[in-house]
Design a protein around this motif. Sequence first.
Motif, PDB file in Angstrom:
ATOM      1  N   PHE A 197       0.828  -1.220   0.000  1.00  8.23           N
ATOM      2  CA  PHE A 197       0.000   0.000   0.000  1.00  8.23           C
ATOM      3  C   PHE A 197       0.862   1.270   0.000  1.00  8.23           C
ATOM      4  O   PHE A 197       0.537   2.261   0.658  1.00  8.23           O
ATOM      5  N   GLY A 198       1.945   1.229  -0.757  1.00  7.40           N
ATOM      6  CA  GLY A 198       2.807   2.395  -0.896  1.00  7.40           C
ATOM      7  C   GLY A 198       3.801   2.610   0.224  1.00  7.40           C
ATOM      8  O   GLY A 198       4.589   3.569   0.204  1.00  7.40           O
ATOM      9  N   VAL A 199       3.804   1.732   1.231  1.00  6.11           N
ATOM     10  CA  VAL A 199       4.746   1.829   2.352  1.00  6.11           C
ATOM     11  C   VAL A 199       6.043   1.122   1.958  1.00  6.11           C
ATOM     12  O   VAL A 199       6.005   0.042   1.373  1.00  6.11           O
ATOM     13  N   PRO A 200       7.211   1.701   2.279  1.00  2.00           N
ATOM     14  CA  PRO A 200       8.478   1.020   1.963  1.00  2.00           C
ATOM     15  C   PRO A 200       8.604  -0.316   2.706  1.00  2.00           C
ATOM     16  O   PRO A 200       8.045  -0.488   3.790  1.00  2.00           O
ATOM     17  N   ALA A 201       9.323  -1.254   2.131  1.00  2.00           N
ATOM     18  CA  ALA A 201       9.570  -2.553   2.773  1.00  2.00           C
ATOM     19  C   ALA A 201      10.699  -2.394   3.786  1.00  2.00           C
ATOM     20  O   ALA A 201      11.853  -2.178   3.417  1.00  2.00           O
ATOM     21  N   PHE A 202      10.364  -2.508   5.085  1.00  2.58           N
ATOM     22  CA  PHE A 202      11.355  -2.339   6.145  1.00  2.58           C
ATOM     23  C   PHE A 202      11.969  -3.663   6.596  1.00  2.58           C
ATOM     24  O   PHE A 202      12.882  -3.660   7.417  1.00  2.58           O
ATOM     25  N   GLY A 203      11.469  -4.776   6.088  1.00  2.00           N
ATOM     26  CA  GLY A 203      11.998  -6.065   6.533  1.00  2.00           C
ATOM     27  C   GLY A 203      11.699  -6.292   8.009  1.00  2.00           C
ATOM     28  O   GLY A 203      10.636  -5.919   8.515  1.00  2.00           O
ATOM     29  N   GLY A 204      12.661  -6.877   8.718  1.00  2.00           N
ATOM     30  CA  GLY A 204      12.477  -7.183  10.139  1.00  2.00           C
ATOM     31  C   GLY A 204      12.191  -5.958  10.982  1.00  2.00           C
ATOM     32  O   GLY A 204      11.453  -6.040  11.976  1.00  2.00           O
ATOM     33  N   ILE A 205      12.745  -4.821  10.603  1.00  2.00           N
ATOM     34  CA  ILE A 205      12.490  -3.578  11.340  1.00  2.00           C
ATOM     35  C   ILE A 205      11.008  -3.238  11.287  1.00  2.00           C
ATOM     36  O   ILE A 205      10.438  -2.685  12.236  1.00  2.00           O
ATOM     37  N   GLY A 206      10.365  -3.598  10.195  1.00  2.00           N
ATOM     38  CA  GLY A 206       8.937  -3.329  10.040  1.00  2.00           C
ATOM     39  C   GLY A 206       8.080  -4.026  11.076  1.00  2.00           C
ATOM     40  O   GLY A 206       7.022  -3.513  11.457  1.00  2.00           O
ATOM     41  N   SER A 207       8.531  -5.186  11.557  1.00  2.00           N
ATOM     42  CA  SER A 207       7.757  -5.876  12.592  1.00  2.00           C
ATOM     43  C   SER A 207       7.791  -5.095  13.903  1.00  2.00           C
ATOM     44  O   SER A 207       6.827  -5.118  14.672  1.00  2.00           O
ATOM     45  N   GLY A 208       8.884  -4.375  14.154  1.00  2.12           N
ATOM     46  CA  GLY A 208       8.962  -3.504  15.323  1.00  2.12           C
ATOM     47  C   GLY A 208       7.997  -2.331  15.201  1.00  2.12           C
ATOM     48  O   GLY A 208       7.324  -1.955  16.168  1.00  2.12           O
ATOM     49  N   ILE A 209       7.923  -1.760  13.994  1.00  5.23           N
ATOM     50  CA  ILE A 209       6.980  -0.659  13.738  1.00  5.23           C
ATOM     51  C   ILE A 209       5.551  -1.149  13.926  1.00  5.23           C
ATOM     52  O   ILE A 209       4.722  -0.499  14.585  1.00  5.23           O
ATOM     53  N   ALA A 210       5.245  -2.325  13.357  1.00  5.91           N
ATOM     54  CA  ALA A 210       3.900  -2.893  13.449  1.00  5.91           C
ATOM     55  C   ALA A 210       3.514  -3.160  14.904  1.00  5.91           C
ATOM     56  O   ALA A 210       2.381  -2.883  15.320  1.00  5.91           O
ATOM     57  N   THR A 211       4.445  -3.688  15.676  1.00 12.93           N
ATOM     58  CA  THR A 211       4.165  -3.998  17.078  1.00 12.93           C
ATOM     59  C   THR A 211       3.915  -2.729  17.876  1.00 12.93           C
ATOM     60  O   THR A 211       3.003  -2.684  18.724  1.00 12.93           O
ATOM     61  N   ALA A 212       4.705  -1.679  17.624  1.00 11.34           N
ATOM     62  CA  ALA A 212       4.509  -0.406  18.332  1.00 11.34           C
ATOM     63  C   ALA A 212       3.126   0.180  18.032  1.00 11.34           C
ATOM     64  O   ALA A 212       2.434   0.662  18.939  1.00 11.34           O
ATOM     65  N   ILE A 213       2.705   0.133  16.767  1.00  6.91           N
ATOM     66  CA  ILE A 213       1.378   0.632  16.399  1.00  6.91           C
ATOM     67  C   ILE A 213       0.291  -0.173  17.112  1.00  6.91           C
ATOM     68  O   ILE A 213      -0.688   0.381  17.628  1.00  6.91           O
ATOM     69  N   THR A 214       0.486  -1.492  17.181  1.00 11.14           N
ATOM     70  CA  THR A 214      -0.476  -2.365  17.857  1.00 11.14           C
ATOM     71  C   THR A 214      -0.572  -2.015  19.331  1.00 11.14           C
ATOM     72  O   THR A 214      -1.673  -1.989  19.910  1.00 11.14           O
TER      73      THR A 214
END
Length: 452
Positions: A186-203
């Motif tokens: 959805f237009g968001v850059p692919a952060f790889g493993g770092i992205g799971s940290g971003i996702a968890t913080a939002i959650t």
Amino acid sequence: MYETSTLKEKLKLFTTILIPILITQVSMYLMNIFDTVMSGRASAVDLAGVAIGSSLWVPIFTGINGILLAITPIIAQLVGAKATNEVSNKVQQGIYLSIGLAVIVYLAGIMVLDPVLQLMDLESEVRHIAKYYLISLGAGIIPLFIFNTLRCFIDALGQTRISMIIILISLPLNIFFNYVFIFGKFGVPAFGGIGSGIATAITYWLVCLIALGIVYKISPFRTFHTLSNWVKPSLKVWREQLKIGLPIGFAMFFETSIFSAVTLLMSVYSTYTIAAHQAAINFASLLYMIPLSVGMALTIAIGYEIGGKRFDEARIYGYIGISGGIFIAIFAGLVLYLTNDWVAAMYSSNQEVIELTKQFIYYAIFFQLADAFGAPIQGALRGYKDVNMTFIMAFVSYWIIGLPTGWLLANYTALEPFGYWVGIIVGLSCGAVALLWRLLYLQKKYARMSIQ
């Protein structure tokens, strides 16, 4: 929570409290698993980075969460004693303390994260992912700790289904955010493993906001007015919570950190051995959610009865929990024995890793027997607000008995890596026996008080 008079009523109430807690704990654990598994789909480097970051975060989070858990017996005993006018102050002070602890953790992370990662023999890319995974996750620490405080308040009232609903809503959201930020959708850059940290913080932010809304708007929580008429921070009330919470937190930290220590000590063995060890530990940890949930339910039930000075009723709940622990241990052991092939194959397609994992799982059967017996007793003791002895027992059984025994067996017998598991089993067994002795002692003490 409400008073019960028969064993049937107690079993019904206890089950009503327990099942939502169990679903909540399993769902929260699955978040960590999804972070790791989905990161692994990005690349092996991302998987390694998230695994390292998670292994550093989980013991710290578990320890701090133990401190926040003190709210549960405090509120449960106040409600049992019909002192509901004091509940709002305790919850507000708990929120203040949770924010303070989050700030301390974040500042400590800024100072020690780089040095700790530098001490580990990691590839630069793995170190980079681990570092920024933790930094990203750190953006959600404050709301996470506030949520855990509110959850303890919600659970202490026996409304454990509410916590379950919040986590069941957040789990698919966490998976969706992982999908977006790890793989770049959805237009968001692919952060790889770092992205799971971003996702968890939002959650974490979302679950906190949902919990705040529920406590503010929905009965019976809104009747306590915990989010209105705010009082000033009180060091006296903080000390009360810390007096109970610090021993719980340290006990839980000692228990979780020993597995990190064993993993580091096992780094001398082959990659296949380490992978098999991690797979078996991961599945055994999932099963541990069952006795842990029994312990949390016992804290609520026993705390409520102790607050109302119904000591005989508290003792019966203790017996229910111990009996449940024994049943769970037998059931979980049977599950591990019958599904070891399936479990091992789930984690790896490499035949050598599968065979090693199966061997570790056989040790996990005995490992969880001791854990399933000891965890409910720990929860019962928390209901009595008896936490100092539990903290001492945890330190001695895990770090003075378990880890040295494991090291000796691993280095001076033919058991080799399996020796560490035998050591943990010995430590957990000693701890379970000591905890049972402590619980029986307290039950006799309160029985004498009821006679006087």
